[in-house]
Design an enzyme around this catalytic site. Structure first.
Site, PDB file in Angstrom:
ATOM      1  CG  HIS A   1      -1.726  -1.193   1.446  1.00 25.29           C
ATOM      2  ND1 HIS A   1      -1.651  -1.958   2.577  1.00 25.29           N
ATOM      3  CD2 HIS A   1      -2.635  -1.797   0.639  1.00 25.29           C
ATOM      4  CE1 HIS A   1      -2.481  -2.979   2.479  1.00 25.29           C
ATOM      5  NE2 HIS A   1      -3.094  -2.906   1.308  1.00 25.29           N
TER       6      HIS A   1
ATOM      7  CB  CYS B   1     -14.581 -16.747  -4.474  1.00 26.96           C
ATOM      8  SG  CYS B   1     -13.261 -16.470  -3.271  1.00 26.96           S
TER       9      CYS B   1
ATOM     10  CB  CYS C   1     -13.010 -12.782  -4.932  1.00 26.75           C
ATOM     11  SG  CYS C   1     -11.495 -13.699  -5.022  1.00 26.75           S
TER      12      CYS C   1
ATOM     13  CE  LYS D   1      -1.039 -11.848  -3.755  1.00 28.08           C
ATOM     14  NZ  LYS D   1      -2.308 -12.293  -4.276  1.00 28.08           N
TER      15      LYS D   1
ATOM     16  CE  LYS E   1      -3.882  -9.865   9.004  1.00 29.13           C
ATOM     17  NZ  LYS E   1      -5.153  -9.868   9.655  1.00 29.13           N
TER      18      LYS E   1
HETATM   19  N1  MSP Z   1     -10.305  -2.072  -2.362  1.00 29.13           N
HETATM   20  C1  MSP Z   1      -9.694  -2.550  -3.540  1.00 29.13           C
HETATM   21  C2  MSP Z   1      -9.370  -1.410  -4.490  1.00 29.13           C
HETATM   22  C3  MSP Z   1     -10.559  -0.591  -4.907  1.00 29.13           C
HETATM   23  S1  MSP Z   1     -10.083   0.750  -5.904  1.00 29.13           S
HETATM   24  C4  MSP Z   1     -11.485   1.373  -6.508  1.00 29.13           C
HETATM   25  C5  MSP Z   1      -8.397  -3.257  -3.183  1.00 29.13           C
HETATM   26  N2  MSP Z   1      -7.847  -2.969  -2.019  1.00 29.13           N
HETATM   27  S2  MSP Z   1      -6.468  -3.596  -1.447  1.00 29.13           S
HETATM   28  O1  MSP Z   1      -6.361  -3.151  -0.084  1.00 29.13           O
HETATM   29  O2  MSP Z   1      -6.427  -4.986  -1.656  1.00 29.13           O
HETATM   30  O3  MSP Z   1      -5.335  -2.881  -2.237  1.00 29.13           O
HETATM   31  C6  MSP Z   1      -4.796  -3.409  -3.418  1.00 29.13           C
HETATM   32  C7  MSP Z   1      -3.697  -2.481  -3.871  1.00 29.13           C
HETATM   33  O4  MSP Z   1      -2.699  -2.350  -2.825  1.00 29.13           O
HETATM   34  C8  MSP Z   1      -2.893  -2.961  -5.055  1.00 29.13           C
HETATM   35  O5  MSP Z   1      -3.523  -2.711  -6.292  1.00 29.13           O
HETATM   36  C9  MSP Z   1      -1.633  -2.132  -4.876  1.00 29.13           C
HETATM   37  O6  MSP Z   1      -1.880  -0.804  -5.183  1.00 29.13           O
HETATM   38  C10 MSP Z   1      -1.412  -2.249  -3.383  1.00 29.13           C
HETATM   39  N3  MSP Z   1      -0.676  -3.460  -3.057  1.00 29.13           N
HETATM   40  C11 MSP Z   1      -1.064  -4.422  -2.172  1.00 29.13           C
HETATM   41  N4  MSP Z   1      -0.072  -5.356  -2.089  1.00 29.13           N
HETATM   42  C12 MSP Z   1       0.949  -5.034  -2.916  1.00 29.13           C
HETATM   43  C13 MSP Z   1       2.243  -5.563  -3.162  1.00 29.13           C
HETATM   44  N5  MSP Z   1       2.692  -6.653  -2.573  1.00 29.13           N
HETATM   45  N6  MSP Z   1       3.038  -4.893  -4.001  1.00 29.13           N
HETATM   46  C14 MSP Z   1       2.662  -3.734  -4.602  1.00 29.13           C
HETATM   47  N7  MSP Z   1       1.460  -3.197  -4.387  1.00 29.13           N
HETATM   48  C15 MSP Z   1       0.531  -3.870  -3.643  1.00 29.13           C
HETATM   49  O7  MSP Z   1      -7.916  -4.030  -4.012  1.00 29.13           O
END
Ligand code: MSP
Length: 642
Positions: free
Chosen positions: A22, A127, A130, A296, A299
């Site tokens: 994030h 699922c 998801c 990946k 947790k």
């Molecule tokens: N809530 C949805 C997004 C809705 S947008 C209209 C979501 N949230 S999430 O908390 O799962 O965040 C996903 C995003 O977090 C990824 O697309 C990326 O921006 C960031 N990342 C989460 N894990 C990541 C990594 N390991 N590496 C890089 N970015 C990653 O999906």
């Protein structure tokens, strides 16, 4: 000229604490936003949290909290983290904001009224992780590819959005706007999805099953599917429909997301916008994943990296720099603390930090800390044309930042840093200082070095705002001027001779690895060689290997093989050779073209994903990174190594 610029991050789910992934996306958005401020654009930067749906409801239950109290708590963790990472978002949106909820209902009503939403019974594989139905084609061995669990069969009546009727339009739109989804590989991925018939999207969930959501304006027994709710944040966050910010910023919007959410952003969202009568976004910028020890972050694996811990140990700017420097935007990268420490010690402490303290110390030693006069004749060869190099660096930096090639923009700045270190070595100011007749030259050299540092301090501002400000202070820049504005960086000679400079500071202290609980490491060096040394060989064994220099002529991805690149190499033979290498996770094809590599030329050919590979390139690799072996000077293709 000032142009509007609008950047967004995904809004993060509040079912887990913020982690490195994030932080990376949000820092990218901050860097590009600061870059546009530097270009004197009028900027708007939106981030926030995604708070509805079953996933969140279940996380709240697990914590023994009401959904409302739970989302308030986790959303605050995100909101409060960002300023600590020097992230300057203009607004923080929550999908539980009443203003956002009203916009979602308005958009739904509009699409419903025009007949793009219908009610139907559906039985499918769902699922819960998801929160969506899966088609058989999308499942891997009957399991959800993300959660590795078998979906449940659910039969219910729901509302559907007629996505399928927009499929042709979307394909044409992407072709007409070739840089809408970038880098290119993700555009290709979206077009590949679109080669299969698009199904209509189920956009409701019955309240009998999920209550935590936005009620459909046309049926109070249903809530909105989370993705339909979440994507709309990008317009509601600007105050759509009435706020003038919407009219100003929407036409130029750029989203930043990782590859995990390409489909909702590359397919659902443009179609939703089209159906709502709104223009499609300008760019969808998609980056890869940060992995830890090739896995990946999760947790359950216990490998979640906390951004604040790294900031506290290594410093904020060093952390931001590492993230921007070590990931090629669009590709995956391996996080490891050893390479973070190495970046700090080599690029920051050694190259930039030393340059800065050498120059400022010389100003104190030779000119009592006063910026010398520069309007004296300069011996051109002595400053190795720093002014021209700086101007070229500024142009290259702009060009790379515009396409989010952060690592290349940084490399361009570091070329200038290295050039300046060379200038010091070549001109040897300490020798000039000894000779009375060389004072003019000494002044010119030092002034030009100070100017070079001023340009560098401006160019690093988007990535390392604190260091930029500190450098400026010590260069005696006028604190009332926004020192990073591009027009100031395009002018040579802005530092005022006669300015008294404060004493030098250390920009980046050298660091040692701080990782705990690694029983195999002391000060970052493994005590035991890993993997273990292979059995001894003699010269004859070695001589059986035919290692050669090769030049990469072409490079491209191998279809359907995420890790493989296909290279056409010149080995000095009549024909080019094909070689397949498992380096696509680290290298983009165009990065390799023109490079000289080392190849095992007499290895028995082998087929990889249907491509015959004649030879193998040499690369250093461990569990988190790969580096291809290259030469430190050009050699004819085919030269033998031994
Ligand atoms: N809530 C949805 C997004 C809705 S947008 C209209 C979501 N949230 S999430 O908390 O799962 O965040 C996903 C995003 O977090 C990824 O697309 C990326 O921006 C960031 N990342 C989460 N894990 C990541 C990594 N390991 N590496 C890089 N970015 C990653 O999906």
């Amino acid at each position: 000229m000032s142009e509007p610029f609008y950047v967004t991050t995904p809004i993060y789910y509040v079912n887990a604490r913020p982690h490195l992934g994030h932080a990376y996306t949000t820092i990218c958005a901050d860097v590009i936003n600061r870059h546009h401020a530097m270009m004197t654009d009028e900027t708007f930067f939106l981030t926030g949290t995604d708070e509805h749906g079953d996933k969140i409801m279940r996380a709240a239950k697990k914590e023994g909290m009401t959904p409302r109290a739970y989302v308030d708590k986790i959303s605050a963790l995100f909101r409060e983290l960002w300023p600590q990472l020097n992230i300057a978002n203009d607004h923080f949106i929550r999908t539980t904001d009443p203003s956002h909820m009203a916009v979602v209902q308005m958009v739904l009503q509009k699409i419903y009224d025009q007949g793009d939403i219908y009610f139907s019974e559906y039985e499918g594989k769902y699922c819960f992780g998801c929160e969506r139905f899966y088609t058989d084609r999308e499942l891997l061995n009957g399991k959800c590819p993300d959660h590795q669990s078998e979906p449940e069969i659910i039969k219910e009546s729901n509302y559907f959005f007629k996505m399928s009727q927009y499929q042709r339009w979307l394909i044409d739109h992407i072709h007409e706007h070739p840089d809408m989804i970038r880098p290119e590989r993700y555009k290709k991925e979206v077009l590949a999805f679109l080669r299969e018939p698009l199904e209509d999207l189920c956009i409701s969930r019955p309240k009998s099953r999920i209550k935590w959501g936005i009620t459909l304006p046309f049926d109070k027994d249903y809530v909105t599917y989370v993705w339909f709710d979440a994507l709309i944040n990008y317009v509601s966050g600007l105050g759509y429909p009435d706020d003038p910010r919407f009219a100003k910023f929407w036409p130029v919007v750029q989203h930043i997301v990782a590859k995990d959410i390409l489909k909702p952003h590359g397919i659902y969202w443009p179609i939703m916008l089209k159906a709502a009568g709104l223009p499609v976004y300008k760019h969808l910028n998609v980056h890869g994943y940060w992995n830890v020890a090739q896995s990946k972050m999760s947790k359950s694996l216990g490998n979640v990296i906390e951004p604040l811990q790294l900031k506290n140990v290594y410093g904020l700017d060093a952390f931001r720099f590492y993230l921007m420097r070590d990931m090629v935007f669009g590709l995956d990268a391996g996080f490891n603390e050893e390479s973070l420490v190495q970046r700090i010690n080599s690029d920051l402490a050694n190259d930039l930090g030393n340059l800065f303290s050498r120059v400022v110390t010389m100003v104190h030693k030779y000119f009592k800390g006063v910026v010398p006069r520069a309007d004296l004749p300069i011996e051109r060869e002595l400053d190795l044309r720093l002014e021209e190099t700086a101007a070229r660096t500024v142009e290259k930096y702009i060009q790379e930042m515009e396409v989010l090639a952060f690592h290349k923009a940084i490399a361009a700045i570091w070329d200038l840093v290295n050039q300046m270190n060379k200038v010091i070595d070549v001109t040897a100011p300490w020798e000039l200082a000894k000779n009375k007749t060389c004072q003019t030259q000494l002044q010119a050299v030092i002034y030009n070095l100070l100017e070079g540092l001023r340009i560098i301090s401006g160019l690093i501002y988007p990535i390392m705002p604190e260091t930029a400000a500190l450098m400026q202070k010590h260069l005696g820049c006028d604190a009332r001027q926004p020192f990073y504005k591009i027009d100031l960086l395009k002018q040579w000679g802005r530092l005022a001779p006669g300015t008294q400079l404060p004493k030098s500071v250390t920009l980046f202290p050298r660091v040692e690895i701080q990782k705990q609980a690694d029983d195999n490491a002391s000060n970052g060096r493994a005590k035991v060689l890993k993997p273990e040394l292979k059995p001894e060989i003699n010269m004859d064994d070695f001589a059986r290997l035919d290692l050669r220099v090769a030049t990469v002529v072409r490079a491209e991805a191998v279809p359907r093989a995420k890790k493989l690149l296909q290279l056409e190499i010149d080995l000095g033979e009549p024909e080019l050779r094909t070689l397949v290498a498992g380096i696509a996770g680290t290298y983009a094809p165009d990065e390799l073209v023109g490079r000289q590599i080392i190849v095992v030329a007499n290895l028995k050919p082998a087929k990889l994903m249907g491509v015959l590979s004649k030879g193998m390139l040499l690369a250093a690799s461990n569990e988190s990174q790969t580096a291809v072996l290259t030469l430190d000077r050009p050699m004819p293709a085919g030269t033998q190594i031994g």
